[in-house]
Design a protein around this motif. Structure first.
Motif, mmCIF file in Angstrom:
data_model
loop_
_atom_site.group_PDB
_atom_site.id
_atom_site.type_symbol
_atom_site.label_atom_id
_atom_site.label_comp_id
_atom_site.label_asym_id
_atom_site.label_seq_id
_atom_site.Cartn_x
_atom_site.Cartn_y
_atom_site.Cartn_z
ATOM 1 N N HIS A 193 -4.534 8.080 -1.044
ATOM 2 C CA HIS A 193 -4.394 8.823 0.206
ATOM 3 C C HIS A 193 -4.910 10.257 0.096
ATOM 4 C CE1 HIS A 193 -0.715 10.244 -1.860
ATOM 5 N NE2 HIS A 193 -0.874 11.330 -1.117
ATOM 6 N N GLU A 194 -5.250 10.705 -1.129
ATOM 7 C CA GLU A 194 -5.743 12.064 -1.315
ATOM 8 C C GLU A 194 -7.264 12.175 -1.168
ATOM 9 O OE1 GLU A 194 -2.255 13.430 -4.485
ATOM 10 O OE2 GLU A 194 -4.147 12.611 -5.208
ATOM 11 N N TRP A 195 -7.938 11.038 -0.995
ATOM 12 C CA TRP A 195 -9.387 11.064 -0.914
ATOM 13 C C TRP A 195 -9.928 11.939 0.224
ATOM 14 C CZ3 TRP A 195 -13.884 11.418 -2.670
ATOM 15 C CH2 TRP A 195 -15.017 11.138 -1.919
ATOM 16 N N PHE A 237 -21.089 10.205 -4.000
ATOM 17 C CA PHE A 237 -19.790 10.283 -3.341
ATOM 18 C C PHE A 237 -19.178 8.909 -3.094
ATOM 19 C CE2 PHE A 237 -20.230 14.707 -1.140
ATOM 20 C CZ PHE A 237 -20.141 15.299 -2.391
ATOM 21 N N GLU A 238 -20.004 7.896 -2.891
ATOM 22 C CA GLU A 238 -19.474 6.562 -2.613
ATOM 23 C C GLU A 238 -18.668 6.021 -3.786
ATOM 24 O OE1 GLU A 238 -19.496 4.856 0.300
ATOM 25 O OE2 GLU A 238 -20.212 6.802 1.012
ATOM 26 N N ARG A 239 -19.030 6.401 -4.991
ATOM 27 C CA ARG A 239 -18.279 5.947 -6.165
ATOM 28 C C ARG A 239 -16.923 6.638 -6.278
ATOM 29 N NH1 ARG A 239 -20.548 5.705 -11.890
ATOM 30 N NH2 ARG A 239 -18.659 4.461 -12.053
ATOM 31 N N PHE A 240 -16.732 7.729 -5.537
ATOM 32 C CA PHE A 240 -15.473 8.465 -5.600
ATOM 33 C C PHE A 240 -14.408 7.864 -4.686
ATOM 34 C CE2 PHE A 240 -16.583 12.806 -7.482
ATOM 35 C CZ PHE A 240 -17.693 12.314 -8.153
ATOM 36 N N ARG A 241 -14.822 7.032 -3.778
ATOM 37 C CA ARG A 241 -13.889 6.482 -2.793
ATOM 38 C C ARG A 241 -12.891 5.529 -3.456
ATOM 39 N NH1 ARG A 241 -15.252 7.181 2.514
ATOM 40 N NH2 ARG A 241 -17.302 8.106 2.904
ATOM 41 N N PRO A 242 -11.643 5.504 -2.990
ATOM 42 C CA PRO A 242 -10.621 4.606 -3.571
ATOM 43 C C PRO A 242 -10.773 3.182 -3.048
ATOM 44 C CG PRO A 242 -9.658 5.930 -1.824
ATOM 45 C CD PRO A 242 -11.070 6.422 -1.985
ATOM 46 N N PHE A 273 -11.529 -1.076 -4.003
ATOM 47 C CA PHE A 273 -11.290 -2.062 -5.047
ATOM 48 C C PHE A 273 -12.518 -2.244 -5.927
ATOM 49 C CE2 PHE A 273 -11.799 -6.481 -6.443
ATOM 50 C CZ PHE A 273 -10.717 -6.586 -7.304
ATOM 51 N N LEU A 274 -13.712 -2.302 -5.307
ATOM 52 C CA LEU A 274 -14.926 -2.506 -6.090
ATOM 53 C C LEU A 274 -15.193 -1.338 -7.035
ATOM 54 C CD1 LEU A 274 -17.392 -4.129 -3.504
ATOM 55 C CD2 LEU A 274 -16.143 -5.224 -5.386
ATOM 56 N N ASN A 275 -14.848 -0.134 -6.603
ATOM 57 C CA ASN A 275 -15.019 1.019 -7.494
ATOM 58 C C ASN A 275 -14.051 0.948 -8.671
ATOM 59 O OD1 ASN A 275 -17.101 2.182 -6.080
ATOM 60 N ND2 ASN A 275 -15.792 3.541 -4.881
ATOM 61 N N ALA A 276 -12.812 0.527 -8.400
ATOM 62 C CA ALA A 276 -11.838 0.378 -9.480
ATOM 63 C C ALA A 276 -12.280 -0.698 -10.467
ATOM 64 C CB ALA A 276 -10.462 0.046 -8.893
ATOM 65 N N LEU A 277 -12.809 -1.802 -9.936
ATOM 66 C CA LEU A 277 -13.292 -2.875 -10.801
ATOM 67 C C LEU A 277 -14.488 -2.413 -11.623
ATOM 68 C CD1 LEU A 277 -12.935 -5.869 -11.550
ATOM 69 C CD2 LEU A 277 -14.549 -6.432 -9.712
ATOM 70 N N ARG A 278 -15.355 -1.656 -10.987
ATOM 71 C CA ARG A 278 -16.518 -1.122 -11.699
ATOM 72 C C ARG A 278 -16.080 -0.203 -12.831
ATOM 73 N NH1 ARG A 278 -21.380 2.297 -8.716
ATOM 74 N NH2 ARG A 278 -22.720 2.560 -10.540
ATOM 75 N N ASN A 279 -15.035 0.567 -12.616
ATOM 76 C CA ASN A 279 -14.524 1.438 -13.669
ATOM 77 C C ASN A 279 -14.024 0.652 -14.863
ATOM 78 O OD1 ASN A 279 -15.036 4.005 -12.848
ATOM 79 N ND2 ASN A 279 -12.934 4.529 -12.337
ATOM 80 N N LEU A 280 -13.334 -0.444 -14.571
ATOM 81 C CA LEU A 280 -12.742 -1.239 -15.647
ATOM 82 C C LEU A 280 -13.794 -2.003 -16.440
ATOM 83 C CD1 LEU A 280 -9.601 -2.662 -13.823
ATOM 84 C CD2 LEU A 280 -9.644 -0.898 -15.589
ATOM 85 N N LEU A 281 -14.855 -2.448 -15.747
ATOM 86 C CA LEU A 281 -15.841 -3.300 -16.395
ATOM 87 C C LEU A 281 -17.095 -2.559 -16.827
ATOM 88 C CD1 LEU A 281 -15.652 -6.425 -14.031
ATOM 89 C CD2 LEU A 281 -14.419 -6.014 -16.173
ATOM 90 N N GLY A 282 -17.350 -1.400 -16.227
ATOM 91 C CA GLY A 282 -18.592 -0.698 -16.489
ATOM 92 C C GLY A 282 -18.589 0.062 -17.792
#
Length: 306
Positions: free
Chosen positions: A173-175, A198-203, A205-214
């Motif tokens: 909610h702080e985004w 900036f799109e990678r900064f958004r909260p 699910f795909l960004n979170a998954l990318r963080n975990l797998l990238g």
């Protein structure tokens, strides 16, 4: 000077690669950072490959005299309509300077870009390169921003534990607030030419998954003081010399935010690799120094409407 047409011609790849790399090293060896040296290494490696091998997307012009390349200008063309062409690596051999070669190369590039109907062209010049700055001003370029790159040295980080009581992971909610303060420090006129997505900064699910797998994750943090937001900071892993920090302080509490966020990011991520942060030049320099950062370079960002 002899007829320009006998000296100035388009950059030819890969034939010119080695000569251009040598010229860039001669001209900029004293000011190149580790990423610059890596760029030259890759350029030379590509230039040694057989013709037709895939390589960097480069265009530009060179100045030939006495049987060798003594002047160079490269152009990075935009891949999207939200970006502009960028003039880079304007270099003239020391023995051939003060003869107008850099001016002729730049004028040729401007004419070329006008023919393609680009609305503007940009370049960056070191703030201490007064001769180049005067040249670009005479050609009509206008200063749009001054930005300093600050970096850390991992070997100087104290082993003393840092209190993270005022730092926590950013919440979804702080985004909106995070985004607003990011745009304040990285406005559109400079953000387009930074490795800032900036799109990678958004909260999401795909960004979170990318963080975990990238292999190159990024993590966001919130700094606060007595329930008041001080700012946000994103650490982004890179394949370059340094990992990046993207800081978004509360405009009303920038010094306090820097004093909390910068030491904490150094303690958490800066022990093994340098950290790099891009920030408006001349703003809170003493705070950066006090937090263990040193200025790598200050660039003036200039634009010429076409």
């Amino acid at each position: 000077m002899n007829n320009e047409r006998t000296h100035l011609r388009p950059l030819r790849l890969p034939q010119d690669t080695q000569a251009v790399a040598d010229l860039i090293e001669i001209c900029f060896a004293d000011t190149m950072d580790p990423d610059g040296w890596e760029y030259l290494r890759r350029m030379r490696a590509w230039g040694a490959l057989p013709n037709g091998s895939p390589g960097p997307s480069m265009s530009g012009f060179v100045w030939e005299e006495d049987g060798r390349i003594v002047g160079n200008l490269e152009i990075i063309l935009p891949k999207t309509t939200s970006r502009y062409p960028l003039i880079v690596n304007v270099a003239v051999h020391p023995n051939y300077r003060r003869r107008g070669i850099a001016r002729r190369l730049t004028e040729k590039a401007i004419h070329y870009l006008k023919s393609w109907n680009y609305p503007a062209v940009w370049l960056q010049v070191r703030a201490d390169n007064l001769a180049a700055l005067r040249l670009y001003e005479r050609l009509g370029f206008q200063e749009r921003a001054r930005r300093t790159t600050w970096v850390t040295n991992p070997s100087t980080i104290s082993q003393t534990n840092f209190s993270f009581s005022s730092i926590r992971p950013r919440r979804a909610h702080e985004w909106p607030l995070h985004s607003t303060w990011l745009n304040h420090i990285y406005p559109e006129q400079v953000a387009w030419n930074l490795p800032l997505d900036f799109e990678r900064f958004r909260p999401r699910f795909l960004n979170a998954l990318r963080n975990l797998l990238g292999e190159l994750p990024l993590w966001h943090f919130t700094a606060f003081e007595q329930q008041e937001y001080l700012g946000f900071c994103t650490w982004e892993a890179t394949s370059h010399y340094a990992d990046w920090l993207w800081i978004a302080p509360n405009p009303q509490k920038t010094p306090q935010a820097l004093c909390v966020l910068l030491p904490s990011m150094r303690q958490k991520f800066g022990r093994r690799r340098p950290l790099s942060i891009n920030f408006p030049a001349g703003e809170f320099d003493e705070t950066f120094l006090d937090c263990g950062f040193y200025p790598q370079q200050t660039l003036i960002w200039m634009e010429l409407p076409l």
